[in-house]
Design a protein around this motif. Structure first.
Motif, PDB file in Angstrom:
ATOM      1  N   LEU A  70       0.853  -1.183   0.000  1.00  0.00           N
ATOM      2  CA  LEU A  70       0.000   0.000   0.000  1.00  0.00           C
ATOM      3  C   LEU A  70       0.887   1.230   0.000  1.00  0.00           C
ATOM      4  CD1 LEU A  70      -2.377  -1.171   2.889  1.00  0.00           C
ATOM      5  CD2 LEU A  70      -2.772  -1.447   0.428  1.00  0.00           C
ATOM      6  N   VAL A  71       0.432   2.302  -0.633  1.00  0.00           N
ATOM      7  CA  VAL A  71       1.241   3.518  -0.709  1.00  0.00           C
ATOM      8  C   VAL A  71       0.350   4.731  -0.506  1.00  0.00           C
ATOM      9  CG1 VAL A  71       0.995   3.755  -3.213  1.00  0.00           C
ATOM     10  CG2 VAL A  71       3.007   4.717  -2.067  1.00  0.00           C
TER      11      VAL A  71
ATOM     12  N   VAL B 111       3.676   0.543   2.605  1.00  0.00           N
ATOM     13  CA  VAL B 111       3.366  -0.397   3.682  1.00  0.00           C
ATOM     14  C   VAL B 111       3.125  -1.787   3.102  1.00  0.00           C
ATOM     15  CG1 VAL B 111       1.597  -0.975   5.418  1.00  0.00           C
ATOM     16  CG2 VAL B 111       2.383   1.388   5.167  1.00  0.00           C
ATOM     17  N   ASP B 112       3.566  -2.820   3.818  1.00  0.00           N
ATOM     18  CA  ASP B 112       3.292  -4.198   3.425  1.00  0.00           C
ATOM     19  C   ASP B 112       1.806  -4.483   3.626  1.00  0.00           C
ATOM     20  OD1 ASP B 112       2.972  -7.183   3.811  1.00  0.00           O
ATOM     21  OD2 ASP B 112       5.105  -7.113   3.320  1.00  0.00           O
TER      22      ASP B 112
ATOM     23  N   LEU C  66      -0.973   8.185   6.536  1.00  0.00           N
ATOM     24  CA  LEU C  66      -1.171   6.739   6.656  1.00  0.00           C
ATOM     25  C   LEU C  66      -2.636   6.329   6.590  1.00  0.00           C
ATOM     26  CD1 LEU C  66       1.548   6.092   9.362  1.00  0.00           C
ATOM     27  CD2 LEU C  66       1.535   5.125   7.058  1.00  0.00           C
ATOM     28  N   GLN C  67      -3.521   7.247   6.884  1.00  0.00           N
ATOM     29  CA  GLN C  67      -4.953   6.948   6.777  1.00  0.00           C
ATOM     30  C   GLN C  67      -5.430   6.940   5.325  1.00  0.00           C
ATOM     31  OE1 GLN C  67      -6.654   9.919   9.360  1.00  0.00           O
ATOM     32  NE2 GLN C  67      -5.553   9.127  11.139  1.00  0.00           N
TER      33      GLN C  67
ATOM     34  N   GLU D 207       1.095  -5.223   7.456  1.00  0.00           N
ATOM     35  CA  GLU D 207       0.773  -3.838   7.822  1.00  0.00           C
ATOM     36  C   GLU D 207       1.974  -3.093   8.415  1.00  0.00           C
ATOM     37  OE1 GLU D 207      -2.757  -3.681  10.237  1.00  0.00           O
ATOM     38  OE2 GLU D 207      -4.051  -3.927   8.480  1.00  0.00           O
ATOM     39  N   GLN D 208       3.165  -3.645   8.237  1.00  0.00           N
ATOM     40  CA  GLN D 208       4.368  -2.957   8.683  1.00  0.00           C
ATOM     41  C   GLN D 208       4.852  -1.992   7.602  1.00  0.00           C
ATOM     42  OE1 GLN D 208       7.375  -5.701  10.022  1.00  0.00           O
ATOM     43  NE2 GLN D 208       6.063  -6.594  11.603  1.00  0.00           N
ATOM     44  N   ILE D 209       5.422  -0.884   8.045  1.00  0.00           N
ATOM     45  CA  ILE D 209       5.936   0.124   7.117  1.00  0.00           C
ATOM     46  C   ILE D 209       7.225  -0.393   6.479  1.00  0.00           C
ATOM     47  CG2 ILE D 209       6.808   2.481   6.887  1.00  0.00           C
ATOM     48  CD1 ILE D 209       5.040   3.234   9.274  1.00  0.00           C
TER      49      ILE D 209
END
Length: 458
Positions: free
Chosen positions: A370-371, A396-397, A451-452, A401-403
């Protein structure tokens, strides 16, 4: 007759002196060998003097923009000799403080001279022979000079020589498009020089994502710096007058006529005159000393720390190398290089703070991710300060969910990136930041909002 020590540290950069401090505190006798200047690159030619100059350049830039803030000033002038004097004072205070600490350290002996191996645990410094069961290499690196036709005919500068300038160049031509090159380019433009940057590749800061490179180029050209890319056929012709030169980026291109030439195209390790072959210490094809995850070389009792091991060319990586070695040797704490997250900053203004992987690297890895990206114009603090250039980006993976990485190009970017770096090191999910209440008004407060807004990376 050889002098025997419990340990020998070769090089007094950022890793060597603190390791000597830990070893002597543990009751060991230590010889610290330095052939030139205590403090290494950071204190003498790197972080301390250059960021001091960056601060002066920033002050001049803000002063010229005073009217934007409703403040009246006269003509803004820069006295390069006074700028240099301030830089020298701060740098020398730092160096002398480190020298005094080493010279007063119980159990440590500071030896001046060039060290070379005679055997795996025997070192010669001029006419003196030293031995120790443990030897730590902290020998640093130096600027590389590319093979450019005609370059040897002109009195070019490197990151070392340019620090001695006490006059303003009429036209500074900077060869290179990475971190050292761009910091000096913007700095001297703000001091009042005409500046041109010449880069062999298709874009600046090649290790960054393309949008970051493009934004950096826009920042520099917006301040009047000429940027020449794809300089694949460079050659230099010295003026017949003996002063100045013409640099041709490629065949058929118009020449760039300059008064001063800075070569900032990379660095190499100072490992070619240590006698490493005599000791049997292995190096790679670029001269970097090969080490394992605890910074041990292939020879028992010999470690390599800092720029010479190829695991990071920054003060913070060198100091972390010291911490890893000391933890394993003295604290029964099995720390590893592979546990740290890659991080660094580019100190143009506004700065770029980086941690972990770039989006390009994540995309090439093939993992689902995710970006999110947000411009600095959305940061109230940046708007209030009149510094809205740049943007924030995080990847983010999608499964853990880790950056995975982040780039923050903008005011305070070198500080804000630490928020993300800490969460990455702790291996926490991105929600550890996105659900945290941040202070308003700050630059950091945009990170939760950023991040949201994560979306799938395509």
């Amino acid at each position: 007759m050889a002098r025997d020590f419990n340990a020998i540290v070769i090089g007094a950069g950022q890793a060597g002196p603190p390791l000597a401090g830990r070893l002597t505190a543990a009751g060991k006798t230590v010889a610290v060998i330095e052939r030139k200047l205590v403090g290494g690159t950071c204190v003498n030619y790197g972080c301390i003097p250059t960021k001091t100059l960056v601060a002066s350049a920033h002050t001049a830039h803000v002063a010229r923009r005073a009217a934007d803030f409703g403040i009246g000033t006269g003509d803004v002038t820069v006295d390069i000799s006074k700028v240099k004097a301030r830089k020298d004072r701060i740098m020398l205070d730092d160096r002398h403080g480190l020298e005094s600490w080493l010279e007063g350290m119980d159990g440590a002996t500071l030896i001046r001279g060039h060290a070379r191996f005679e055997r795996p645990h025997q070192i010669r410094v001029d006419d003196e022979v030293l031995t120790a069961p443990r030897i730590f290499l902290n020998v640093g690196g130096r600027a590389t000079v590319p093979d450019v036709p005609g370059l040897a005919d002109v009195d070019y500068l490197t990151n070392v020589g340019i620090l001695d300038l006490d006059v303003l160049p009429e036209h500074l031509v900077v060869l290179g498009g990475s971190y050292i090159a761009l910091e000096f380019a913007q700095m001297y433009r703000r001091f009042g020089a005409r500046v041109s940057v010449v880069e062999r590749g298709p874009r600046l800061t090649a290790r960054e994502d393309e949008d970051v490179s493009a934004a950096i180029k826009d920042i520099l050209t917006g301040e009047g710096i000429d940027v020449h890319l794809d300089a694949t056929g460079m050659r230099v012709v010295k003026h017949d007058t003996g002063s100045g030169f013409d640099l041709y980026p490629r065949d058929g291109a118009d020449p760039i006529s300059g008064s001063h030439l800075l070569v900032a195209t990379g660095r190499r390790p100072n490992t070619d005159d240590l006698g490493l072959d005599v000791a049997g210490v292995a190096t790679d094809g670029h001269g970097y000393i090969k080490t394992d995850d605890q910074l041990r070389t292939n020879v028992d009792g010999i470690w390599a720390m800092g720029d010479c091991n190829g695991k990071g060319a920054f003060t913070h990586t060198s100091y972390n190398d010291f911490e890893i070695v000391a933890a394993n040797l003295l604290d029964d704490d099995p720390r590893r290089v592979s546990d740290r997250v890659s991080t660094y900053a580019l100190y143009i203004d506004p700065p770029l703070g980086r941690a972990g992987m770039s989006v390009d690297e994540v995309r090439k890895s093939g993992r689902r991710a995710l970006v999110a990206t947000r411009p600095m114009t959305q940061v109230g603090r940046a708007v209030e300060k009149g510094e809205t250039q740049g943007f924030m980006k995080v990847v983010v993976d999608a499964e853990t969910e880790q950056i995975l990485g982040a780039a923050i190009l903008g005011v305070g970017g070198d500080e804000v990136i630490q928020d993300i770096l800490d969460v990455m090191t702790a291996k926490l999910p991105y929600t550890a930041i996105s659900r945290t209440m941040h202070i308003h008004p700050t630059v950091s407060e945009l990170v939760p909002t950023l991040l949201q807004g994560l979306e799938p990376l395509t």
